[in-house]
Design a protein around this motif. Sequence first.
Motif, PDB file in Angstrom:
ATOM      1  N   ALA A  24       0.832  -1.201   0.000  1.00 10.31           N
ATOM      2  CA  ALA A  24       0.000   0.000   0.000  1.00 10.31           C
ATOM      3  C   ALA A  24       0.865   1.249   0.000  1.00 10.31           C
ATOM      4  CB  ALA A  24      -0.928  -0.007   1.207  1.00 10.31           C
ATOM      5  N   HIS A  25       1.975   1.199   0.726  1.00 15.47           N
ATOM      6  CA  HIS A  25       2.908   2.331   0.758  1.00 15.47           C
ATOM      7  C   HIS A  25       3.492   2.598  -0.624  1.00 15.47           C
ATOM      8  CE1 HIS A  25       5.669   5.176   2.637  1.00 15.47           C
ATOM      9  NE2 HIS A  25       6.660   4.610   1.963  1.00 15.47           N
ATOM     10  N   ASP A  26       3.609   1.551  -1.433  1.00 15.99           N
ATOM     11  CA  ASP A  26       4.125   1.700  -2.804  1.00 15.99           C
ATOM     12  C   ASP A  26       3.023   2.002  -3.808  1.00 15.99           C
ATOM     13  OD1 ASP A  26       6.802   1.364  -2.216  1.00 15.99           O
ATOM     14  OD2 ASP A  26       6.751  -0.819  -2.477  1.00 15.99           O
ATOM     15  N   GLY A  27       1.821   2.269  -3.334  1.00 16.12           N
ATOM     16  CA  GLY A  27       0.739   2.679  -4.224  1.00 16.12           C
ATOM     17  C   GLY A  27      -0.112   1.558  -4.792  1.00 16.12           C
ATOM     18  N   VAL A  28      -0.029   0.360  -4.194  1.00 11.60           N
ATOM     19  CA  VAL A  28      -0.827  -0.766  -4.685  1.00 11.60           C
ATOM     20  C   VAL A  28      -2.226  -0.684  -4.073  1.00 11.60           C
ATOM     21  CG1 VAL A  28      -1.012  -3.280  -4.846  1.00 11.60           C
ATOM     22  CG2 VAL A  28       1.249  -2.180  -4.843  1.00 11.60           C
ATOM     23  N   PRO A  29      -3.273  -0.674  -4.888  1.00 12.92           N
ATOM     24  CA  PRO A  29      -4.636  -0.649  -4.343  1.00 12.92           C
ATOM     25  C   PRO A  29      -4.910  -1.861  -3.460  1.00 12.92           C
ATOM     26  CG  PRO A  29      -4.642  -0.169  -6.705  1.00 12.92           C
ATOM     27  CD  PRO A  29      -3.263  -0.638  -6.369  1.00 12.92           C
ATOM     28  N   HIS A  30      -5.704  -1.654  -2.419  1.00 15.02           N
ATOM     29  CA  HIS A  30      -5.976  -2.721  -1.451  1.00 15.02           C
ATOM     30  C   HIS A  30      -6.592  -3.949  -2.116  1.00 15.02           C
ATOM     31  CE1 HIS A  30      -7.258  -4.752   2.200  1.00 15.02           C
ATOM     32  NE2 HIS A  30      -8.476  -4.799   1.712  1.00 15.02           N
ATOM     33  N   ILE A  31      -7.542  -3.750  -3.023  1.00 22.66           N
ATOM     34  CA  ILE A  31      -8.241  -4.872  -3.631  1.00 22.66           C
ATOM     35  C   ILE A  31      -7.301  -5.694  -4.515  1.00 22.66           C
ATOM     36  CG2 ILE A  31      -9.038  -3.569  -5.658  1.00 22.66           C
ATOM     37  CD1 ILE A  31     -10.972  -6.295  -3.703  1.00 22.66           C
ATOM     38  N   ILE A  32      -6.342  -5.018  -5.169  1.00 25.21           N
ATOM     39  CA  ILE A  32      -5.362  -5.733  -5.993  1.00 25.21           C
ATOM     40  C   ILE A  32      -4.444  -6.564  -5.104  1.00 25.21           C
ATOM     41  CG2 ILE A  32      -3.363  -5.457  -7.515  1.00 25.21           C
ATOM     42  CD1 ILE A  32      -5.972  -5.042  -8.953  1.00 25.21           C
ATOM     43  N   GLU A  33      -3.984  -5.965  -4.014  1.00 29.81           N
ATOM     44  CA  GLU A  33      -3.116  -6.706  -3.092  1.00 29.81           C
ATOM     45  C   GLU A  33      -3.843  -7.919  -2.519  1.00 29.81           C
ATOM     46  OE1 GLU A  33      -0.462  -6.168   0.997  1.00 29.81           O
ATOM     47  OE2 GLU A  33      -1.559  -4.447   0.190  1.00 29.81           O
ATOM     48  N   GLU A  34      -5.079  -7.732  -2.114  1.00 30.53           N
ATOM     49  CA  GLU A  34      -5.853  -8.833  -1.533  1.00 30.53           C
ATOM     50  C   GLU A  34      -6.053  -9.962  -2.540  1.00 30.53           C
ATOM     51  OE1 GLU A  34     -10.226  -8.479  -0.322  1.00 30.53           O
ATOM     52  OE2 GLU A  34      -9.204  -8.284   1.603  1.00 30.53           O
ATOM     53  N   ASP A  35      -6.394  -9.607  -3.783  1.00 36.17           N
ATOM     54  CA  ASP A  35      -6.629 -10.632  -4.800  1.00 36.17           C
ATOM     55  C   ASP A  35      -5.338 -11.335  -5.216  1.00 36.17           C
ATOM     56  OD1 ASP A  35      -9.312 -10.178  -4.764  1.00 36.17           O
ATOM     57  OD2 ASP A  35      -9.442  -9.196  -6.709  1.00 36.17           O
ATOM     58  N   LEU A  36      -4.239 -10.580  -5.277  1.00 35.70           N
ATOM     59  CA  LEU A  36      -2.959 -11.203  -5.634  1.00 35.70           C
ATOM     60  C   LEU A  36      -2.501 -12.164  -4.550  1.00 35.70           C
ATOM     61  CD1 LEU A  36      -0.499  -8.686  -7.358  1.00 35.70           C
ATOM     62  CD2 LEU A  36      -1.198 -10.947  -8.143  1.00 35.70           C
ATOM     63  N   ARG A  37      -2.654 -11.765  -3.306  1.00 38.71           N
ATOM     64  CA  ARG A  37      -2.297 -12.667  -2.203  1.00 38.71           C
ATOM     65  C   ARG A  37      -3.126 -13.945  -2.278  1.00 38.71           C
ATOM     66  NH1 ARG A  37      -1.152 -10.141   3.563  1.00 38.71           N
ATOM     67  NH2 ARG A  37       0.094  -8.298   3.104  1.00 38.71           N
ATOM     68  N   ALA A  38      -4.426 -13.785  -2.524  1.00 40.93           N
ATOM     69  CA  ALA A  38      -5.305 -14.949  -2.611  1.00 40.93           C
ATOM     70  C   ALA A  38      -4.877 -15.862  -3.760  1.00 40.93           C
ATOM     71  CB  ALA A  38      -6.753 -14.505  -2.798  1.00 40.93           C
ATOM     72  N   TYR A  39      -4.514 -15.274  -4.908  1.00 45.20           N
ATOM     73  CA  TYR A  39      -4.115 -16.106  -6.046  1.00 45.20           C
ATOM     74  C   TYR A  39      -2.764 -16.770  -5.780  1.00 45.20           C
ATOM     75  CZ  TYR A  39      -4.011 -17.898 -10.748  1.00 45.20           C
ATOM     76  OH  TYR A  39      -4.008 -18.765 -11.820  1.00 45.20           O
ATOM     77  N   GLY A  40      -1.867 -16.068  -5.086  1.00 50.94           N
ATOM     78  CA  GLY A  40      -0.595 -16.686  -4.717  1.00 50.94           C
ATOM     79  C   GLY A  40      -0.798 -17.910  -3.845  1.00 50.94           C
ATOM     80  N   CYS A  41      -1.742 -17.819  -2.898  1.00 56.71           N
ATOM     81  CA  CYS A  41      -2.077 -18.963  -2.045  1.00 56.71           C
ATOM     82  C   CYS A  41      -2.746 -20.068  -2.841  1.00 56.71           C
ATOM     83  CB  CYS A  41      -2.975 -18.516  -0.893  1.00 56.71           C
ATOM     84  SG  CYS A  41      -2.127 -17.470   0.322  1.00 56.71           S
ATOM     85  N   LYS A  42      -3.551 -19.673  -3.831  1.00 57.72           N
ATOM     86  CA  LYS A  42      -4.197 -20.668  -4.693  1.00 57.72           C
ATOM     87  C   LYS A  42      -3.149 -21.450  -5.492  1.00 57.72           C
ATOM     88  CE  LYS A  42      -7.801 -21.077  -8.249  1.00 57.72           C
ATOM     89  NZ  LYS A  42      -8.780 -20.316  -9.087  1.00 57.72           N
ATOM     90  N   LEU A  43      -2.119 -20.765  -5.982  1.00 57.57           N
ATOM     91  CA  LEU A  43      -1.038 -21.445  -6.697  1.00 57.57           C
ATOM     92  C   LEU A  43      -0.321 -22.440  -5.789  1.00 57.57           C
ATOM     93  CD1 LEU A  43       0.616 -18.569  -8.803  1.00 57.57           C
ATOM     94  CD2 LEU A  43      -0.725 -20.493  -9.666  1.00 57.57           C
ATOM     95  N   ILE A  44      -0.102 -22.045  -4.529  1.00 55.91           N
ATOM     96  CA  ILE A  44       0.529 -22.959  -3.570  1.00 55.91           C
ATOM     97  C   ILE A  44      -0.328 -24.206  -3.395  1.00 55.91           C
ATOM     98  CG2 ILE A  44       1.139 -23.262  -1.138  1.00 55.91           C
ATOM     99  CD1 ILE A  44       1.985 -20.314  -1.106  1.00 55.91           C
ATOM    100  N   HIS A  45      -1.626 -24.003  -3.256  1.00 59.04           N
ATOM    101  CA  HIS A  45      -2.550 -25.134  -3.085  1.00 59.04           C
ATOM    102  C   HIS A  45      -2.514 -26.056  -4.299  1.00 59.04           C
ATOM    103  CE1 HIS A  45      -6.125 -27.327  -1.842  1.00 59.04           C
ATOM    104  NE2 HIS A  45      -6.667 -27.089  -3.023  1.00 59.04           N
ATOM    105  N   GLN A  46      -2.548 -25.475  -5.499  1.00 59.60           N
ATOM    106  CA  GLN A  46      -2.518 -26.289  -6.714  1.00 59.60           C
ATOM    107  C   GLN A  46      -1.196 -27.039  -6.841  1.00 59.60           C
ATOM    108  OE1 GLN A  46      -3.303 -23.235  -9.617  1.00 59.60           O
ATOM    109  NE2 GLN A  46      -5.530 -23.493  -9.496  1.00 59.60           N
ATOM    110  N   ALA A  47      -0.098 -26.358  -6.514  1.00 59.76           N
ATOM    111  CA  ALA A  47       1.216 -27.005  -6.576  1.00 59.76           C
ATOM    112  C   ALA A  47       1.292 -28.157  -5.576  1.00 59.76           C
ATOM    113  CB  ALA A  47       2.313 -25.981  -6.298  1.00 59.76           C
TER     114      ALA A  47
END
Length: 287
Positions: A24-47
């Motif tokens: 957020a300090h680097d200008g990333v919108p909250h919703i983008i950060e939340e969705d990217l984190r969720a997708y990163g966790c989804k990739l871990i689950h799939q892997a």
Amino acid sequence: MSVTVHPTLYPLASLAQIQSTPSAHDGVPHIIEEDLRAYGCKLIHQAGILLNQKQVAVATAQILLQRFFYVSSLKQFGIADIGMGALYLSSKLEECPVRMRDLINVYDLLLQRAAHTAASLSSPHPPRDFKYTPMSYFGNTFYDLKEALVVSEMQILKRMRFDVQVVLPYGTLVNYMRLLGLTSRNEAVSMAWGYLNDALQTPVYALYAVPTVVSAAILLTTRRLDISLPSSPENCWWELFDVEWEDLRSVCGYIMRLYRERTTAERVEILGILSKKEFREWLTSNK
């Protein structure tokens, strides 16, 4: 890592980290950060599924990823790279190690499939069915992913100051369900377990103690199945576990946001910024 230590002896994000994450300090919108984190966790689950890895290692990796981005920015580290490093590290922590080459192959497949999905969603003439193209072990792709894996694991340990202890919620769930007399209801147990797994795609395990997260899973389950538990102001079942109502509502909110409908544009956007290079290009073009 600046942390608040809960009596159960595992780290939670500080108030300052919650109010303004490094991303957020680097200008990333909250919703983008939340969705990217969720997708990163989804990739871990799939892997983890493709590697036939133990659930404890997969869950630990997802929690480590969420914690990591309370001390680091998405601008500096790609979500896919950190997910790969977190799964490699958690496999060692849980004593079920994976071969580095196998993990790299799986992530290469998942990233190729994500790119194919993005192309299918955004093109009026979708490409043919996905077909994985194995990388050359003497090409740049393999060595780039190998370097990203090693660096990511090192950065997780460094930036979290080797504080990688994780407390998983499953044992607590069984105890709570038994105390509430719900263990005979197989559907309730299965649903609450599913909510706990879904919650791994949210930051709640880095924000709240395990009893709060488990109580939220039970609350969602009992509401969904219309199971009656004492909930009057003077007799609330969650107070048995020293859980505050406001915290309970917050965790439920995080979990339920996972299920919201995403537009095609939103899905394509997330699939197109999984690497650090792609994310930086997106951040520059959206300033």
